[in-house]
Design an enzyme around this catalytic site. Sequence first.
Site, short mmCIF file in Angstrom:
data_model
loop_
_atom_site.label_atom_id
_atom_site.label_comp_id
_atom_site.label_asym_id
_atom_site.label_seq_id
_atom_site.Cartn_x
_atom_site.Cartn_y
_atom_site.Cartn_z
N GLU A 51 30.53 5.59 3.96
CA GLU A 51 30.48 4.17 4.34
C GLU A 51 30.24 3.33 3.09
O GLU A 51 29.88 2.16 3.18
CB GLU A 51 29.45 3.92 5.44
CG GLU A 51 28.05 4.39 5.14
CD GLU A 51 27.08 4.01 6.22
OE1 GLU A 51 26.99 2.82 6.55
OE2 GLU A 51 26.40 4.91 6.74
N LYS A 109 9.86 10.67 14.62
CA LYS A 109 9.91 9.75 15.77
C LYS A 109 10.94 10.26 16.77
O LYS A 109 10.72 10.25 17.98
CB LYS A 109 10.38 8.36 15.30
CG LYS A 109 9.34 7.49 14.62
CD LYS A 109 10.02 6.15 14.31
CE LYS A 109 9.19 5.26 13.40
NZ LYS A 109 7.95 4.80 14.02
N SER A 138 24.95 4.20 12.85
CA SER A 138 24.74 2.88 13.44
C SER A 138 26.05 2.29 13.95
O SER A 138 27.12 2.60 13.46
CB SER A 138 24.14 1.93 12.40
OG SER A 138 22.79 2.23 12.21
N THR A 184 14.04 2.42 1.80
CA THR A 184 14.78 3.50 2.48
C THR A 184 16.15 3.73 1.84
O THR A 184 17.03 4.34 2.46
CB THR A 184 14.93 3.24 4.00
OG1 THR A 184 15.78 2.08 4.19
CG2 THR A 184 13.61 2.99 4.67
N SER A 225 17.26 -1.05 14.99
CA SER A 225 18.04 0.14 14.62
C SER A 225 17.30 1.42 15.02
O SER A 225 17.93 2.42 15.38
CB SER A 225 18.38 0.15 13.13
OG SER A 225 17.25 0.45 12.33
N HIS A 233 19.66 13.26 11.52
CA HIS A 233 20.00 12.25 10.51
C HIS A 233 18.68 11.61 10.08
O HIS A 233 17.87 11.21 10.93
CB HIS A 233 20.95 11.20 11.10
CG HIS A 233 21.06 10.00 10.22
ND1 HIS A 233 21.42 10.10 8.89
CD2 HIS A 233 20.81 8.67 10.44
CE1 HIS A 233 21.40 8.89 8.34
NE2 HIS A 233 21.03 8.01 9.27
N ASN A 270 17.79 7.91 1.86
CA ASN A 270 18.90 7.94 2.81
C ASN A 270 20.22 8.18 2.07
O ASN A 270 20.55 7.45 1.14
CB ASN A 270 18.97 6.61 3.59
CG ASN A 270 19.87 6.71 4.82
OD1 ASN A 270 20.53 7.72 5.06
ND2 ASN A 270 19.90 5.64 5.61
N CYS A 274 26.73 6.52 9.38
CA CYS A 274 26.23 7.83 8.95
C CYS A 274 26.81 8.98 9.77
O CYS A 274 26.61 10.14 9.43
CB CYS A 274 24.70 7.87 9.05
SG CYS A 274 23.94 6.60 8.07
N ASP A 312 0.87 -1.19 0.00
CA ASP A 312 0.00 0.00 0.00
C ASP A 312 0.90 1.23 0.00
O ASP A 312 1.75 1.37 0.89
CB ASP A 312 -0.88 -0.04 1.25
CG ASP A 312 -1.85 1.14 1.34
OD1 ASP A 312 -2.89 0.98 2.00
OD2 ASP A 312 -1.57 2.22 0.77
#
Length: 391
Positions: free
Chosen positions: A83, A246, A312, A156, A205, A237, A280, A115, A33
């Site tokens: 990276e 979030k 990370s 992502t 993560s 980030h 990203n 990152c 969706d």
Amino acid sequence: MTQDAAIGIHDLSFATTEFVLNHTTLAEHDGTDIGKYHRGIGQQSMSVPAADEDIVTMAVAAAAPITARHGTDQIRTVLFATETSIDQSKAAGIYVHSLLGLPSSARVVELKQACYGGTAALQLAIGLVRRDPTQRVLVIASDVSKYELDSPGEPTQGAAAVAMLVAADPALLRIEDPSGLYTADVMDFWRPNYRSTALVDGHESITAYLQALEGSWKDYTEQGGRPLGDFAAFCYHQPFTKMAYKAHCHLLNVCGQDTDPDEIARVLELTTAYNTVLGNSYTASMYIALASLLDHADDLTDRAVGFVSYGSGSVAEIFGGTVVPGYRKHLRTAGHREAIDRRRPLDIARYRELHERSFPTDGGVHPVPRQTGGPARLLALDHHKRLYESR
Ligand code: HMG
């Protein structure tokens, strides 16, 4: 708050890829969706490199406008954060140094911590300029975010490079002391040397990011950082756009403040406009959030901006910056919009083919098809050597 004898970002420019995959195309293919992509993770499209693009060609495209405007004489250091390394020994920045015609009297080095690498480069650059304010440091953050096809991470993905000239008496943003720091040994996202795609425990993560945010904010406060209410905006980030929301909601909770959606939108909305269409860009992501903010805000003169850098593994850093009077006449808004708008849409078959492309490892001569319209391209892999050409 010290303004670090006014050292910071003097110029900032980003570049992205030749191609774009719209999330509607991906959703039609994988039966998802579209609401999950558009609203759930906050992504509209993602940049996809052409066969002859990589971290070097994107870095050249990002940095060329900066050297064209300021010249190269004062640049004695190039710090290249990535990276998506193309070699275990040689720094990608050396190819960029050559393609841009930078002086031989310069040091070039590559930095890595997921990152977070771009922020490590920025902070090291500030230290170098503080030691000798006549010197300038070219900081580059360039990455291609790549997960397995048909995996949860796939929507992502993205790719972009950002170049920043770090100098005394900067025209855009003064970087402040202190920084809030946090390091923890977690396996939330990683890419062993033998893999071209990242491994990730997606939901773990997100938790690791939020824990690192909390830890670095605690340290920022203990080091005498600004109170939350001082900041006009927050550049997070952005592994996917919704993550910034979030994270800010979490920070408000940690600080015992209301999570008013209008207030969250006020400090974030303008920072996410580019990420939502680029995806990203790992080390570049937070600095593209800054470009998005500066390019879209009416006037931020003398306002404080908060930065939340996360890589990370994991390392996080929170710091503040103050927007310099007169900054608007130095922005590259038209160039940034052009970089986004010029991308050519891919169909799903062509995207999957590019995703799975890899070089033979036989040491032969392998020319690369001409696809990019950017200022530099990867010409061939020849006896294990990457050959680039400028336009
Ligand atoms: P997932 O399991 O595919 O998705 O993984 P989900 O089921 O969690 O759904 C995602 C959101 O969409 C949810 O919202 C759903 O409710 C919503 P939330 O509950 O989180 O608010 N949703 C919908 N909304 C509207 N309409 C619908 C609908 N369906 C669902 N129909 C995940 C998502 C992000 C985990 C996955 O994409 C992933 O693994 N991504 C890669 C990892 C990543 O980006 N992690 C972020 C933190 S780590 C980091 O930032 C570092 C990094 O950049 C690397 C580095 O440092 O080098 C990654």
